[in-house]
Design a protein around this motif. Sequence first.
Motif, short mmCIF file in Angstrom:
data_model
loop_
_atom_site.label_atom_id
_atom_site.label_comp_id
_atom_site.label_asym_id
_atom_site.label_seq_id
_atom_site.Cartn_x
_atom_site.Cartn_y
_atom_site.Cartn_z
N UNK A 19 51.62 13.04 -41.20
CA UNK A 19 50.85 12.75 -42.41
C UNK A 19 51.55 13.24 -43.67
N UNK A 20 52.50 14.18 -43.52
CA UNK A 20 53.16 14.78 -44.68
C UNK A 20 54.58 14.27 -44.89
N UNK A 21 55.28 14.03 -43.79
CA UNK A 21 56.71 13.71 -43.86
C UNK A 21 56.97 12.29 -43.37
N UNK A 22 57.98 11.66 -43.96
CA UNK A 22 58.29 10.27 -43.71
C UNK A 22 58.86 9.98 -42.33
N UNK A 23 59.32 8.73 -42.10
CA UNK A 23 59.67 8.25 -40.77
C UNK A 23 61.02 8.72 -40.23
N UNK A 24 61.78 9.45 -41.03
CA UNK A 24 63.08 9.95 -40.55
C UNK A 24 63.19 11.44 -40.83
N UNK A 25 63.56 12.19 -39.81
CA UNK A 25 63.81 13.63 -39.93
C UNK A 25 65.27 13.86 -39.55
N UNK A 71 64.03 9.25 -35.52
CA UNK A 71 63.20 8.17 -36.03
C UNK A 71 62.38 7.62 -34.86
N UNK A 72 61.43 6.76 -35.14
CA UNK A 72 60.68 6.08 -34.10
C UNK A 72 60.07 7.03 -33.07
N UNK A 73 60.33 6.72 -31.80
CA UNK A 73 59.77 7.49 -30.69
C UNK A 73 60.19 8.96 -30.78
N UNK A 74 61.46 9.21 -31.08
CA UNK A 74 61.96 10.58 -31.18
C UNK A 74 61.26 11.35 -32.29
N UNK A 75 60.92 10.66 -33.34
CA UNK A 75 60.27 11.29 -34.48
C UNK A 75 58.79 11.59 -34.23
#
Length: 220
Positions: A116-122, A157-161
């Motif tokens: 909810x706070x951080x976008x789709x890529x870490x 990203x995606x599943x890993x994220x």
Amino acid sequence: MKIRDLGQEIPGLILIDDFVTEKEEAELVDQVNQRPWSGLGQGPNPELKRRTQQYGHLFSYRYRKVLEEYGPLPSFIDPVVQRIMSHQLMPESPNHLLVNEYNEGQGIMPHIDAPALFGPAILSLSLLSACLMKFTHATTGHSIDVILPRRSMVVLTGNARYNYKHGISKDLVETALDGTIIQRAQRISFTFRQIIAWEVPPEADGCGCHSNKDDKKSID
């Protein structure tokens, strides 16, 4: 740089070796060591048991929300951000940089960075030392260990994220599945994120991992 797509193990997981040079690593470490650290009794996050720095925005671990906007990321990180964007590793330029220092015997509990706070890529850049990062599916328990070499960038990203917790043990010596032995030493990580909201809605799961209170304390 060498890009390794680990999507066969976990969709959305990428590891990039030698994302920065040895010279760039030394310059980055020197830059943060010239700046004040938080944690270990020092504000703005005095409760943390490790030293941290934040740029762009101030995230509160205690209240699990963003408290303040600092402004643009510092210029010393520009070459890394430009490299991130030139390889299209994030949909938008990061507006939050979290610097963590892990000394021997320090790790971080398994967690999922708050959706909810951080976008789709870490993205996380490892400096000074390698470590073993464990990825565990929040529902099925499927897990793999990934060696994060010195100067590498891991991309989630995606599943890993969204579906896998990631954590680092406190072990002084780690052994990977292929037999590689890692002697833990001081490690500094640079985590790049996009702030998309300042506070988790009351109805939302703060860490996205649908787990216990200890995990919710581990929002990174």
